[in-house]
Design a protein around this motif. Structure first.
Motif, PDB file in Angstrom:
ATOM      1  N   LYS A  63       0.831  -1.199   0.000  1.00 31.30           N
ATOM      2  CA  LYS A  63       0.000   0.000   0.000  1.00 31.30           C
ATOM      3  C   LYS A  63       0.870   1.255   0.000  1.00 31.30           C
ATOM      4  N   MET A  64       0.499   2.200  -0.848  1.00 36.91           N
ATOM      5  CA  MET A  64       1.251   3.442  -0.988  1.00 36.91           C
ATOM      6  C   MET A  64       0.261   4.607  -1.050  1.00 36.91           C
ATOM      7  N   THR A  65       0.754   5.791  -0.704  1.00 35.71           N
ATOM      8  CA  THR A  65      -0.080   6.989  -0.729  1.00 35.71           C
ATOM      9  C   THR A  65       0.225   7.820  -1.967  1.00 35.71           C
ATOM     10  N   PHE A  66      -0.810   8.150  -2.728  1.00 39.61           N
ATOM     11  CA  PHE A  66      -0.670   8.917  -3.963  1.00 39.61           C
ATOM     12  C   PHE A  66      -1.242  10.320  -3.760  1.00 39.61           C
ATOM     13  N   LEU A  67      -0.491  11.323  -4.214  1.00 41.22           N
ATOM     14  CA  LEU A  67      -0.972  12.700  -4.194  1.00 41.22           C
ATOM     15  C   LEU A  67      -1.006  13.210  -5.624  1.00 41.22           C
ATOM     16  N   THR A  68      -2.154  13.610  -6.107  1.00 42.22           N
ATOM     17  CA  THR A  68      -2.280  14.143  -7.464  1.00 42.22           C
ATOM     18  C   THR A  68      -2.947  15.516  -7.412  1.00 42.22           C
ATOM     19  N   GLY A  69      -2.719  16.300  -8.463  1.00 37.98           N
ATOM     20  CA  GLY A  69      -3.253  17.655  -8.495  1.00 37.98           C
ATOM     21  C   GLY A  69      -2.658  18.524  -7.411  1.00 37.98           C
ATOM     22  N   CYS A  70      -1.336  18.399  -7.203  1.00 32.97           N
ATOM     23  CA  CYS A  70      -0.670  19.172  -6.151  1.00 32.97           C
ATOM     24  C   CYS A  70      -0.674  20.667  -6.491  1.00 32.97           C
ATOM     25  N   LYS A  71      -0.563  21.477  -5.444  1.00 35.58           N
ATOM     26  CA  LYS A  71      -0.582  22.931  -5.614  1.00 35.58           C
ATOM     27  C   LYS A  71       0.539  23.372  -6.541  1.00 35.58           C
ATOM     28  N   GLU A  72       1.749  22.848  -6.283  1.00 41.31           N
ATOM     29  CA  GLU A  72       2.888  23.109  -7.173  1.00 41.31           C
ATOM     30  C   GLU A  72       2.994  21.900  -8.096  1.00 41.31           C
ATOM     31  N   GLU A  73       2.692  22.081  -9.352  1.00 43.55           N
ATOM     32  CA  GLU A  73       2.535  20.938 -10.250  1.00 43.55           C
ATOM     33  C   GLU A  73       3.851  20.349 -10.766  1.00 43.55           C
ATOM     34  N   LYS A  74       4.983  20.939 -10.413  1.00 43.68           N
ATOM     35  CA  LYS A  74       6.262  20.463 -10.916  1.00 43.68           C
ATOM     36  C   LYS A  74       6.713  19.207 -10.166  1.00 43.68           C
ATOM     37  N   THR A  75       5.990  18.137 -10.360  1.00 38.99           N
ATOM     38  CA  THR A  75       6.350  16.882  -9.716  1.00 38.99           C
ATOM     39  C   THR A  75       5.795  15.705 -10.520  1.00 38.99           C
ATOM     40  N   ALA A  76       6.487  14.573 -10.458  1.00 39.41           N
ATOM     41  CA  ALA A  76       6.060  13.358 -11.151  1.00 39.41           C
ATOM     42  C   ALA A  76       6.681  12.158 -10.447  1.00 39.41           C
ATOM     43  N   SER A  77       6.087  10.997 -10.633  1.00 39.91           N
ATOM     44  CA  SER A  77       6.586   9.775  -9.989  1.00 39.91           C
ATOM     45  C   SER A  77       6.553   8.612 -10.966  1.00 39.91           C
ATOM     46  N   LEU A  78       7.569   7.792 -10.893  1.00 39.26           N
ATOM     47  CA  LEU A  78       7.642   6.571 -11.689  1.00 39.26           C
ATOM     48  C   LEU A  78       7.558   5.372 -10.755  1.00 39.26           C
ATOM     49  N   ILE A  79       6.661   4.442 -11.056  1.00 37.62           N
ATOM     50  CA  ILE A  79       6.581   3.185 -10.295  1.00 37.62           C
ATOM     51  C   ILE A  79       7.162   2.082 -11.168  1.00 37.62           C
ATOM     52  N   LEU A  80       8.320   1.578 -10.771  1.00 42.50           N
ATOM     53  CA  LEU A  80       9.001   0.552 -11.560  1.00 42.50           C
ATOM     54  C   LEU A  80       8.556  -0.837 -11.127  1.00 42.50           C
ATOM     55  N   HIS A  81       8.358  -1.694 -12.096  1.00 43.09           N
ATOM     56  CA  HIS A  81       7.987  -3.088 -11.823  1.00 43.09           C
ATOM     57  C   HIS A  81       9.017  -4.013 -12.463  1.00 43.09           C
ATOM     58  N   GLY A  82       9.201  -5.160 -11.840  1.00 42.88           N
ATOM     59  CA  GLY A  82      10.114  -6.165 -12.375  1.00 42.88           C
ATOM     60  C   GLY A  82       9.961  -7.451 -11.591  1.00 42.88           C
ATOM     61  N   SER A  83      10.412  -8.529 -12.171  1.00 42.64           N
ATOM     62  CA  SER A  83      10.190  -9.837 -11.546  1.00 42.64           C
ATOM     63  C   SER A  83      11.075 -10.079 -10.331  1.00 42.64           C
ATOM     64  N   THR A  84      12.259  -9.439 -10.275  1.00 42.79           N
ATOM     65  CA  THR A  84      13.165  -9.652  -9.143  1.00 42.79           C
ATOM     66  C   THR A  84      13.718  -8.313  -8.653  1.00 42.79           C
ATOM     67  N   THR A  85      14.302  -8.359  -7.472  1.00 40.53           N
ATOM     68  CA  THR A  85      14.903  -7.149  -6.889  1.00 40.53           C
ATOM     69  C   THR A  85      16.009  -6.614  -7.766  1.00 40.53           C
ATOM     70  N   HIS A  86      16.836  -7.517  -8.307  1.00 41.29           N
ATOM     71  CA  HIS A  86      17.981  -7.090  -9.118  1.00 41.29           C
ATOM     72  C   HIS A  86      17.521  -6.387 -10.397  1.00 41.29           C
ATOM     73  N   ILE A  87      16.461  -6.896 -10.992  1.00 39.54           N
ATOM     74  CA  ILE A  87      15.949  -6.272 -12.223  1.00 39.54           C
ATOM     75  C   ILE A  87      15.430  -4.869 -11.924  1.00 39.54           C
ATOM     76  N   VAL A  88      14.679  -4.733 -10.833  1.00 33.94           N
ATOM     77  CA  VAL A  88      14.117  -3.424 -10.489  1.00 33.94           C
ATOM     78  C   VAL A  88      15.225  -2.435 -10.127  1.00 33.94           C
ATOM     79  N   ASP A  89      16.239  -2.895  -9.397  1.00 29.69           N
ATOM     80  CA  ASP A  89      17.358  -2.021  -9.050  1.00 29.69           C
ATOM     81  C   ASP A  89      18.094  -1.558 -10.301  1.00 29.69           C
ATOM     82  N   SER A  90      18.289  -2.493 -11.236  1.00 27.70           N
ATOM     83  CA  SER A  90      18.960  -2.150 -12.495  1.00 27.70           C
ATOM     84  C   SER A  90      18.145  -1.132 -13.292  1.00 27.70           C
TER      85      SER A  90
END
Length: 539
Positions: free
Chosen positions: A356-383
């Motif tokens: 579970k994670m908390t998402f904030l959208t439509g922020c007052k200062e719009e200069k922000t973005a987030s990437l959620i990376l997915h992968g089958s293993t820890t090493h792949i996601v770290d890479s």
């Protein structure tokens, strides 16, 4: 003895003088460069790094490799700093910077053996680096914020040869959108703070499940499941203090002689916690992010008031929240004022791959973005995270400078030829140093060829021939082994990658060359510190 200098050092001090010191320092620098050289280019190999706890990191990023290596020699650490600086300033080209430093040291050693003084070499290297920067500016290509096609080529070039290289077409648009969402137009031009792009990792699913969220993600969940899962028109309070009963810091003893006194003591604690929560409620906040703990009783009152609350938020995340929402980070409950609250259109908890994670959208200062990376293993996601961070930095510096160059070793060959011509115009011994600097630059296309299993000598000759004919963008296609126009082959890099690598490598090389005496205090038993060579002279 009259007129002769006297050196007085303690018995435990060791010294390595002049030629020995220079040779050992140069050897250490070359060894570091050699360690990462095989990782350069699209055909470069990866390194598996295993730490003392058995944790594994698989990467071909020069800065990561050198950071994880247990390097003790002081001169070798200076080469590591070159890669670190390159990573901090540009985000990519770390291996290039380290390899170039090692080759500059190797060429300087050849001159020292011929009797050229290190200060002459240092002077010549500085002249060559300054001239090289001037030459680079003549072969640049302009890029604008609206040129997504060219930016896509930059991203793909950066990702090629890394863990994310197989998915470079998929990631190109994500990276460009992320950078453009945080880029700011200022009087001095475009400014990009890549730190405004949050990257969160999640194991599970496919790499292609990676998504870009136009907002901020905090890797925390609500402290209580009955708190609202979604808050619209959020008024956000950021607290660096704990929402709990504050214990007395000084030693104190309280004597309780009856149950009534005990109940009074407990009631007072509850009143203090409730007063804190009441002040939060009175401010109008309906979302609370707390750096420290939130007491169970405070959680109850916050839940009862319908407030969304998260605790144990990292300080770095709080700073991002403050920047994105316009909130003030409160140091004490008495500081809370309604006008210092932040705002966002929506704050909600989402389940991502079982977490579970908390998402904030439509922020007052719009200069922000987030990437959620997915992968089958820890090493792949770290890479993936390492590769995408490099790509984000590449687009960021390209937009800031609005200048790019061709890749594939073409700038280095062009610089080598032009610097050789420049050296011929010089009269002093610096001419020799400039010529060696030019030769050292060829190590980049040479290494690209070697790592691709090609004959480096033949390829260097072909590259020189093409550039002498005026084909300034001719480079090596490591997949076909042919010399092609890198612009037409869509291999592009930001100008700053080249200038930063040149300047950092030159400065580190000059600093190492100017060292003619290494003096270090030994341990009490007279042993040398780790990484220091055993001397052949004591004073």
């Amino acid at each position: 003895m009259a007129g002769q200098p006297t050196y007085m050092l303690g018995n435990r001090n060791k010294s390595s003088r002049t030629r020995d010191a220079q040779s050992i320092n140069i050897l250490a620098g070359k060894a570091v460069a050699k360690a990462v050289r095989t990782t350069l280019g699209p055909k470069g190999m990866d390194k598996m790094l295993v730490d003392s706890l058995g944790d594994i990191v698989i990467t071909n990023d020069g800065a990561t490799i050198l950071r994880e290596m247990d390097i003790e020699h002081p001169a070798a650490k200076m080469v590591v700093e070159v890669a670190k600086t390159q990573d901090d300033e540009v985000g990519d080209g770390t291996t290039t910077a380290a390899v170039l430093t090692g080759e500059l040291l190797a060429k300087a050693e050849e001159l020292i053996e011929k009797g050229v003084h290190p200060t002459i070499i240092a002077s010549g290297y500085r002249m060559a680096a300054e001239k090289a920067t001037e030459i680079l500016k003549t072969i640049t290509i302009d890029i604008s914020r609206d040129d997504r096609k060219t930016m896509g080529k930059l991203v793909k070039t950066s990702l090629t040869g890394k863990g994310a290289g197989e998915y470079k077409d998929f990631f190109a648009d994500l990276v460009i959108d992320a950078v453009l969402s945080v880029a700011e137009e200022t009087e001095d031009g475009i400014q990009v703070d890549v730190g405004d792009v949050t990257i969160e990792k999640r194991e599970g699913g496919s790499v292609l499940d990676t998504e870009l969220v136009p907002g901020l993600i905090v890797d925390k969940e609500r402290v209580r499941p009955n708190m609202p899962k979604k808050v619209e028109n959020a008024k956000i309070m950021l607290a660096s203090f704990g929402i709990e009963f504050h214990k007395i810091e000084k030693s104190a003893e309280i004597k309780i002689t009856s149950p009534d006194q005990m109940q009074m003591f407990v009631d007072q604690e509850e009143r203090m916690v409730k007063e804190m929560v009441d002040k939060i409620i009175a401010s109008g906040a309906n979302v609370v992010f707390c750096q420290k703990a939130i007491d169970d009783l405070a959680q109850y009152y916050l839940e009862k008031a319908g407030i969304y609350a998260c605790r144990r938020i990292k300080k770095s995340d709080l700073q991002k929240l403050a920047k994105a929402t316009g909130a003030t980070l409160f140091q004490d409950v008495t500081d809370i004022r309604p006008e210092d609250l932040g705002s966002a259109e929506l704050v909600e908890e989402r389940d991502i791959s079982g977490a579970k994670m908390t998402f904030l959208t439509g922020c007052k200062e719009e200069k922000t973005a987030s990437l959620i990376l997915h992968g089958s293993t820890t090493h792949i996601v770290d890479s993936l995270k390492s590769a995408l961070n490099d790509a984000l930095c590449v687009i960021g510096v390209a937009l800031e400078d609005q200048k790019i160059v061709a890749g594939g070793g073409s700038p280095e060959i062009e610089l080598a030829l032009r610097l050789s011509e420049y050296a011929a115009t010089l009269k002093g011994r610096e001419q020799l140093a400039v010529s060696k600097f030019a030769e050292a630059l060829e190590i980049i296309p040479q290494t690209l060829a070697e790592n691709a299993g090609l004959d480096p000598i033949d390829k260097i000759i072909e590259l020189r021939s093409q550039h002498e004919k005026g084909n300034k963008n001719a480079g090596l296609d490591v997949y076909t082994g042919k010399i092609v126009n890198m612009l037409e082959n869509n291999v592009l890099e930001p100008l700053r990658i080249k200038t930063q690598a040149l300047n950092a490598a030159t400065e580190a090389t000059v600093m190492i060359l100017r060292i003619d005496d290494v003096v270090a205090a030994g341990s009490r038993k007279g042993a040398m510190p780790p990484g220091m060579p055993q001397p052949d002279m004591e004073m």
